[in-house]
Design a protein around this motif. Sequence first.
Motif, PDB file in Angstrom:
ATOM      1  N   GLU A   1       0.844  -1.190   0.000  1.00  0.00           N
ATOM      2  CA  GLU A   1       0.000   0.000   0.000  1.00  0.00           C
ATOM      3  C   GLU A   1       0.879   1.240   0.000  1.00  0.00           C
ATOM      4  O   GLU A   1       1.445   1.606   1.032  1.00  0.00           O
ATOM      5  CB  GLU A   1      -0.938   0.000   1.217  1.00  0.00           C
ATOM      6  N   TYR A   2       0.989   1.848  -1.171  1.00  0.00           N
ATOM      7  CA  TYR A   2       1.738   3.086  -1.313  1.00  0.00           C
ATOM      8  C   TYR A   2       0.829   4.132  -1.940  1.00  0.00           C
ATOM      9  O   TYR A   2       0.065   3.811  -2.868  1.00  0.00           O
ATOM     10  CB  TYR A   2       2.970   2.895  -2.188  1.00  0.00           C
ATOM     11  N   PRO A   3       0.901   5.374  -1.468  1.00  0.00           N
ATOM     12  CA  PRO A   3       0.032   6.420  -2.021  1.00  0.00           C
ATOM     13  C   PRO A   3       0.234   6.575  -3.526  1.00  0.00           C
ATOM     14  O   PRO A   3       1.361   6.647  -4.016  1.00  0.00           O
ATOM     15  CB  PRO A   3       0.476   7.689  -1.265  1.00  0.00           C
ATOM     16  N   MET A   4      -0.862   6.605  -4.242  1.00  0.00           N
ATOM     17  CA  MET A   4      -0.921   6.940  -5.663  1.00  0.00           C
ATOM     18  C   MET A   4      -0.341   5.870  -6.597  1.00  0.00           C
ATOM     19  O   MET A   4      -0.327   6.071  -7.810  1.00  0.00           O
ATOM     20  CB  MET A   4      -0.240   8.281  -5.955  1.00  0.00           C
ATOM     21  N   LEU A   5       0.121   4.753  -6.068  1.00  0.00           N
ATOM     22  CA  LEU A   5       0.696   3.721  -6.940  1.00  0.00           C
ATOM     23  C   LEU A   5      -0.363   3.134  -7.865  1.00  0.00           C
ATOM     24  O   LEU A   5      -0.105   2.863  -9.043  1.00  0.00           O
ATOM     25  CB  LEU A   5       1.345   2.624  -6.091  1.00  0.00           C
ATOM     26  N   HIS A   6      -1.568   2.952  -7.348  1.00  0.00           N
ATOM     27  CA  HIS A   6      -2.678   2.448  -8.152  1.00  0.00           C
ATOM     28  C   HIS A   6      -2.981   3.388  -9.310  1.00  0.00           C
ATOM     29  O   HIS A   6      -3.149   2.961 -10.459  1.00  0.00           O
ATOM     30  CB  HIS A   6      -3.909   2.270  -7.260  1.00  0.00           C
ATOM     31  N   PHE A   7      -3.048   4.687  -9.028  1.00  0.00           N
ATOM     32  CA  PHE A   7      -3.339   5.664 -10.087  1.00  0.00           C
ATOM     33  C   PHE A   7      -2.236   5.670 -11.147  1.00  0.00           C
ATOM     34  O   PHE A   7      -2.510   5.773 -12.343  1.00  0.00           O
ATOM     35  CB  PHE A   7      -3.487   7.063  -9.493  1.00  0.00           C
ATOM     36  N   GLU A   8      -0.989   5.570 -10.708  1.00  0.00           N
ATOM     37  CA  GLU A   8       0.133   5.584 -11.645  1.00  0.00           C
ATOM     38  C   GLU A   8       0.070   4.391 -12.609  1.00  0.00           C
ATOM     39  O   GLU A   8       0.181   4.558 -13.825  1.00  0.00           O
ATOM     40  CB  GLU A   8       1.455   5.571 -10.876  1.00  0.00           C
ATOM     41  N   ILE A   9      -0.127   3.206 -12.048  1.00  0.00           N
ATOM     42  CA  ILE A   9      -0.073   1.999 -12.882  1.00  0.00           C
ATOM     43  C   ILE A   9      -1.331   1.835 -13.720  1.00  0.00           C
ATOM     44  O   ILE A   9      -1.249   1.468 -14.902  1.00  0.00           O
ATOM     45  CB  ILE A   9       0.173   0.763 -11.991  1.00  0.00           C
ATOM     46  N   CYS A  10      -2.483   2.109 -13.134  1.00  0.00           N
ATOM     47  CA  CYS A  10      -3.741   1.836 -13.844  1.00  0.00           C
ATOM     48  C   CYS A  10      -4.163   2.958 -14.789  1.00  0.00           C
ATOM     49  O   CYS A  10      -4.760   2.680 -15.837  1.00  0.00           O
ATOM     50  CB  CYS A  10      -4.862   1.593 -12.845  1.00  0.00           C
ATOM     51  N   TYR A  11      -3.869   4.196 -14.454  1.00  0.00           N
ATOM     52  CA  TYR A  11      -4.393   5.317 -15.238  1.00  0.00           C
ATOM     53  C   TYR A  11      -3.310   6.049 -16.026  1.00  0.00           C
ATOM     54  O   TYR A  11      -3.411   6.205 -17.247  1.00  0.00           O
ATOM     55  CB  TYR A  11      -5.136   6.289 -14.322  1.00  0.00           C
ATOM     56  N   TYR A  12      -2.265   6.490 -15.339  1.00  0.00           N
ATOM     57  CA  TYR A  12      -1.271   7.323 -16.029  1.00  0.00           C
ATOM     58  C   TYR A  12      -0.392   6.511 -16.976  1.00  0.00           C
ATOM     59  O   TYR A  12      -0.091   6.956 -18.088  1.00  0.00           O
ATOM     60  CB  TYR A  12      -0.434   8.095 -15.013  1.00  0.00           C
ATOM     61  N   ARG A  13       0.018   5.313 -16.562  1.00  0.00           N
ATOM     62  CA  ARG A  13       0.793   4.474 -17.481  1.00  0.00           C
ATOM     63  C   ARG A  13      -0.058   4.057 -18.674  1.00  0.00           C
ATOM     64  O   ARG A  13       0.441   3.942 -19.798  1.00  0.00           O
ATOM     65  CB  ARG A  13       1.341   3.257 -16.755  1.00  0.00           C
ATOM     66  N   ALA A  14      -1.337   3.832 -18.435  1.00  0.00           N
ATOM     67  CA  ALA A  14      -2.233   3.475 -19.542  1.00  0.00           C
ATOM     68  C   ALA A  14      -2.317   4.621 -20.552  1.00  0.00           C
ATOM     69  O   ALA A  14      -2.306   4.396 -21.776  1.00  0.00           O
ATOM     70  CB  ALA A  14      -3.616   3.134 -19.007  1.00  0.00           C
ATOM     71  N   ILE A  15      -2.397   5.849 -20.059  1.00  0.00           N
ATOM     72  CA  ILE A  15      -2.428   7.013 -20.950  1.00  0.00           C
ATOM     73  C   ILE A  15      -1.135   7.101 -21.755  1.00  0.00           C
ATOM     74  O   ILE A  15      -1.145   7.348 -22.971  1.00  0.00           O
ATOM     75  CB  ILE A  15      -2.679   8.300 -20.142  1.00  0.00           C
ATOM     76  N   GLU A  16      -0.015   6.882 -21.096  1.00  0.00           N
ATOM     77  CA  GLU A  16       1.271   6.930 -21.796  1.00  0.00           C
ATOM     78  C   GLU A  16       1.333   5.888 -22.916  1.00  0.00           C
ATOM     79  O   GLU A  16       1.812   6.178 -24.024  1.00  0.00           O
ATOM     80  CB  GLU A  16       2.416   6.701 -20.807  1.00  0.00           C
TER      81      GLU A  16
END
Length: 399
Positions: free
Chosen positions: A309-324
Amino acid sequence: MNSLTPKENNIHSQILGSINEIDQNQWDACTCLASALYNPFISYGFLSALETSRSAHKDNGWQPAHIIIQDDNQNLLACSPVYIKYHSYGEYVFDWAWAEAYQRLGEAYYPKLQCCVPFSPVTGPRLLTRDNLPENEKSRLRQVLARMLIEFAQKYKMSSVHVTFPCKPDLKILDETGFMIRHGLQFHWRNQNYKCFDDWLNTLSSRKRKNIKKEREKAYQSGVEIHTLIGSDIKKEHWDSFYQFYQLTVDQKWGQAYLKRSFFDYLSDAIPDDIVLILGKEKNMWVCGALNLLGGNTLFGRNWGSVVEYPMLHFEICYYRAIEIAIERQLDYVEAGAQGVHKISRGYLPTTTYSAHWIEDKKFETAIRKYLSIERESISKDKAQFNIISPYKKVYNKK
């Protein structure tokens, strides 16, 4: 249960107890395999992996009963992924209240007929036709499939037919055939010909742009190394770890692990180039991951899980990496799965999804129609409110 009788000349129908009863090349010839419309969830490989792994099987309430239409020479002309359902799990369009109402009236809601991709809230074709047919012939065959779904339910005395997450061309035909139309909401990201992630960021309001940069920085500060694996890069060890994450997510949500471990092996063998697995590593151990599938013009996000459980790791992997990935591959959309109002501030805007429903009991159908009318109006209002809080600058909101 092996045939229906279409009211058309020179075509013949059959109900398949497994997709493995038909040649893969014939089924995939109906899936727009080489075009921007390709959707991996309706591919032979994906559906076969579900069945071969027994993830979608009669024993767990998903009895395959796919409808196919062939010509006199047994060439496949059209088909639909269909299942006889004995419950309403794994559909993402909820009709439990309908089932309860049926039960209160002393009638049986199950079995029902479900035209869909199991466990996948992903919009795509449901009335599939051979890619190289003329458009007027495709339309005719879709109409035949829609009527045959109803005939199937009537012949075997099922309460209803449900076509979930159909594309708009199919929806139009289902509406014209007498199905009731239901609306839902998901949150999708749209590519406006961005050249890079920062190019997209610049379309956001200053505050939202800063928030996203802060979220990404917090994810980096976790020290978790993020790896994007595609195709042959994905090995058994990666699937073993990812399945652990998947099961943990299911347990945390008090859910049911629909997908068997072997499903991922079969999937990896069947459509390796359609799989994008984003994994996080900490101290030489895989600790989190997200499964995505590549379509012709869309990246589909499906499952996420983590043992840390790390802050924002879910958003990074699921949303921002997907956008990239979508920007890099010049894909038009990212579909990040069901639900999630929190996706709006990350650039994923409300998008209407659809389902189509036919009910045998006409009194019950009348009540359902009234309910769906009220529900559609409520969803329309929700969508308008969500658009108001869009993170994009006003000039981009108008696009």
